[in-house]
Design an enzyme around this catalytic site. Structure first.
Site, short mmCIF file in Angstrom:
data_model
loop_
_atom_site.label_atom_id
_atom_site.label_comp_id
_atom_site.label_asym_id
_atom_site.label_seq_id
_atom_site.Cartn_x
_atom_site.Cartn_y
_atom_site.Cartn_z
N PHE A 97 0.84 -1.10 -0.02
CA PHE A 97 -0.06 0.17 -0.02
C PHE A 97 0.90 1.12 -0.14
CE2 PHE A 97 -2.19 3.43 2.06
CZ PHE A 97 -3.46 3.49 1.32
N ASP A 98 1.83 1.24 1.14
CA ASP A 98 2.83 2.41 0.96
C ASP A 98 4.42 1.92 0.52
OD1 ASP A 98 3.76 4.94 1.81
OD2 ASP A 98 3.83 4.81 3.60
N LYS A 99 4.17 1.71 -0.64
CA LYS A 99 5.38 1.11 -1.24
C LYS A 99 6.64 1.97 -1.10
CE LYS A 99 3.62 -1.70 -5.06
NZ LYS A 99 4.30 -3.22 -4.84
N THR B 11 7.31 -3.01 -1.15
CA THR B 11 8.56 -3.65 -1.30
C THR B 11 9.32 -2.71 -2.00
OG1 THR B 11 7.81 -5.94 -1.53
CG2 THR B 11 10.06 -5.39 -2.39
N ASN C 78 -3.26 -8.12 -8.50
CA ASN C 78 -2.28 -7.23 -8.98
C ASN C 78 -1.04 -8.11 -9.64
OD1 ASN C 78 0.70 -6.77 -7.44
ND2 ASN C 78 -0.79 -7.61 -6.03
N PHE D 115 6.80 -4.83 -8.26
CA PHE D 115 7.66 -4.20 -7.54
C PHE D 115 7.98 -2.78 -8.11
CE2 PHE D 115 10.22 -8.07 -5.43
CZ PHE D 115 8.93 -8.36 -4.63
N SER E 154 6.75 -12.65 -3.85
CA SER E 154 5.80 -11.93 -4.86
C SER E 154 5.77 -12.66 -6.17
CB SER E 154 6.39 -10.42 -5.41
OG SER E 154 5.92 -10.03 -6.53
N ASN F 248 5.24 -11.72 -9.11
CA ASN F 248 5.26 -10.79 -10.25
C ASN F 248 6.69 -10.60 -10.61
OD1 ASN F 248 2.36 -10.74 -10.32
ND2 ASN F 248 2.38 -9.29 -8.61
N THR F 249 7.64 -10.98 -9.94
CA THR F 249 8.91 -10.86 -10.39
C THR F 249 9.58 -12.24 -10.55
OG1 THR F 249 9.42 -9.01 -9.00
CG2 THR F 249 11.30 -10.17 -9.73
N LYS G 227 8.83 -13.16 4.41
CA LYS G 227 7.55 -13.24 3.79
C LYS G 227 7.31 -14.30 2.91
CE LYS G 227 3.52 -10.40 2.21
NZ LYS G 227 3.06 -9.03 1.95
N ASN H 20 1.96 -13.81 1.24
CA ASN H 20 1.71 -12.88 0.28
C ASN H 20 0.58 -13.19 -0.66
OD1 ASN H 20 2.48 -11.00 -1.87
ND2 ASN H 20 4.77 -11.41 -1.22
N GLY I 134 -7.49 -10.78 -0.88
CA GLY I 134 -8.83 -10.31 -0.27
C GLY I 134 -9.43 -11.72 0.15
N GLY J 257 -6.81 -11.98 3.36
CA GLY J 257 -8.27 -12.14 3.64
C GLY J 257 -8.84 -11.63 4.86
C1 LIG Z 1 -1.79 -4.01 -4.99
C2 LIG Z 1 -1.12 -4.70 -4.12
C3 LIG Z 1 0.26 -4.42 -4.17
C4 LIG Z 1 1.11 -5.37 -3.33
N1 LIG Z 1 2.41 -5.26 -3.17
C5 LIG Z 1 3.19 -5.92 -2.25
C6 LIG Z 1 4.76 -5.70 -2.26
O1 LIG Z 1 4.92 -4.90 -2.89
N2 LIG Z 1 5.22 -6.51 -1.19
C7 LIG Z 1 4.84 -7.67 -0.63
O2 LIG Z 1 5.29 -8.17 0.16
N3 LIG Z 1 3.39 -7.73 -0.64
C8 LIG Z 1 2.63 -6.80 -1.54
N4 LIG Z 1 1.28 -7.16 -1.52
C9 LIG Z 1 0.63 -8.33 -0.80
C10 LIG Z 1 -0.08 -7.92 0.39
O3 LIG Z 1 1.24 -7.25 1.34
C11 LIG Z 1 -0.73 -8.97 1.26
O4 LIG Z 1 0.39 -9.91 1.56
C12 LIG Z 1 -1.57 -9.82 0.40
O5 LIG Z 1 -2.59 -8.83 -0.53
C13 LIG Z 1 -2.66 -10.66 1.26
O6 LIG Z 1 -3.52 -9.89 2.26
P1 LIG Z 1 -4.82 -9.09 1.74
O7 LIG Z 1 -5.92 -10.39 1.45
O8 LIG Z 1 -5.04 -8.39 3.14
O9 LIG Z 1 -4.68 -8.13 0.70
C14 LIG Z 1 0.56 -6.45 -2.32
C15 LIG Z 1 -0.85 -6.68 -2.58
C16 LIG Z 1 -1.73 -5.86 -3.41
C17 LIG Z 1 -2.97 -6.11 -3.35
#
Ligand SMILES: Cc1cc2nc3c(=O)[nH]c(=O)nc-3n(C[C@H](O)[C@H](O)[C@H](O)COP(=O)(O)O)c2cc1C
Length: 344
Positions: free
Chosen positions: A61-63, A83, A108, A112, A169, A171-172, A205, A234, A255, A284
């Site tokens: 959220f607050d990258k 991250t 998403n 990163f 993650s 996505n990398t 993580k 994650n 979620g 979630g």
């Molecule tokens: C838009 C988005 C960006 C995220 N970016 C990161 C990230 O940069 N690094 C990380 O460790 N997790 C990232 N997450 C994962 C969240 O920290 C969390 O582990 C995951 O969304 C599950 O929790 P939630 O269901 O409450 O969202 C991201 C999640 C979302 C939705």
């Protein structure tokens, strides 16, 4: 007064990433709030840190460490920024963030996107109020991923209360391979060396998609290397049944549809650690019942991100109030007493 019910339709009318940028911009305009005071029932010590309450804001959220003060002001017990990668990077092409409204979920594939560690350090100066963790990762084009984590530790060790080694993650490409036993051992040795003797605690993580034997391997290495905590976890690359039109998008799912998977994985980690390592539950969680369930399944702390999108920042205070009611109802005087007290 809760403003979010009024703002949500406006935010949801916009593309998800644009709404997120606008939200961060609006939050930056707010005066930095005070972090919550330690709650007598909920405050908990983990990895030598006193968390005023167990509800944290998850990474992503607050990258770029822009609004952690404001988010602490909304009552989150701690905020995890990042991250963050050593060098700034753009992330994947847009669109890369999708709201799955009917499923109360998000997909998403941001990849990163961030402005790099040096820029964040400038906003994380020492002596800050409240607890802030920094989540570190590797640049996509890095030829030595492990060296990137060591650089992250060196850059952020003096500016965060804990460091999260994020190897989960989706996505990398290839990042998750660092969860394999020997790669993980090499990685943890490198980050510990970079931290030196009196740096902050390390949280690891992991992905919610690990098999039981992979969980056992991670725990074996984590305990041997004296890691401080494991965050489970994650986003998932799996796809439980979904109804929204974006459900086929590539990326990590978060979620409500992640909830049972994340809970199952937490239970696996609790079984494998036998309670010897503090665990942080994510995935979630959207109310006090969810948080209480994770705590009884073995978590010392919880984090959330997606529920914030759907319910707004008042969610932290709401979950804490619900948690207190549930603890009382079940005869616990303090949160600590409820950890891992789930009946089979
Ligand atoms: C838009 C988005 C960006 C995220 N970016 C990161 C990230 O940069 N690094 C990380 O460790 N997790 C990232 N997450 C994962 C969240 O920290 C969390 O582990 C995951 O969304 C599950 O929790 P939630 O269901 O409450 O969202 C991201 C999640 C979302 C939705």
């Amino acid at each position: 007064m809760a403003l979010y019910p009024l703002l949500r339709p406006l935010a949801f009318a916009l593309d998800a990433e644009r709404a997120h940028r606008l939200t961060i911009g609006a939050l930056k305009l707010l005066p930095p709030g005070l972090p919550p005071a330690p709650d007598p029932m909920l405050a908990i010590k983990v990895a030598g840190l006193l968390f005023p309450n167990p509800v944290g804001l998850a990474a992503g959220f607050d990258k770029d460490a822009e609004v952690w003060r404001q988010m602490l002001g909304f009552g989150f017990g701690f905020v995890e920024v990042g991250t963050l990668t050593p060098r700034p990077q753009e992330g994947n092409p847009r669109p890369r963030l999708f709201r799955l409204v009917e499923d109360r979920a998000v997909i998403n594939r941001m990849g990163f996107n961030n402005r790099g560690q040096a820029a964040a350090v400038a906003r994380l100066r020492k002596g800050r109020p409240g607890l802030v963790g920094a989540n570190i990762g590797a640049n996509k084009d890095s030829s030595d991923r492990i060296a990137d984590y060591a650089l992250g530790v060196a850059a952020l060790r003096d500016y965060a209360d804990y460091l999260t080694v994020n190897i989960s993650s989706p996505n990398t490409p290839g990042l998750r391979a660092l969860q394999d036993k020997s790669a993980l051992d090499e990685l943890l040795a490198a980050v510990m060396e970079a931290r030196g003797n009196n740096g902050p605690p390390f949280f690891l993580k992991v992905a919610p998609d690990l098999s039981r034997s992979e969980v056992d391997d991670v725990v074996t290495v984590a305990m041997a290397r004296k890691l401080d905590s494991i965050i489970i976890g994650n986003t998932t690359i799996s796809r439980p049944p979904l109804v929204s039109r974006h459900s086929a998008e590539t990326g990590g799912l978060s979620g409500l549809p992640l909830k049972s998977l994340a809970l199952d994985r937490l239970r696996d980690f609790r079984r494998a650690t036998g309670g010897a390592l503090p665990l942080v539950a994510v995935g979630g969680i959207s109310n006090g019942v969810d948080a209480f369930e994770r705590i009884r399944a073995g978590a010392s702390l919880v984090q959330l991100y997606t529920a914030l999108v759907y319910e707004g920042p008042e969610i932290a205070e709401r979950i804490n109030a619900e948690l207190k009611r549930l603890l009382k109802r079940h005869g616990f005087a303090r949160l600590e007493e409820a950890i891992g007290q789930e009946k089979d």
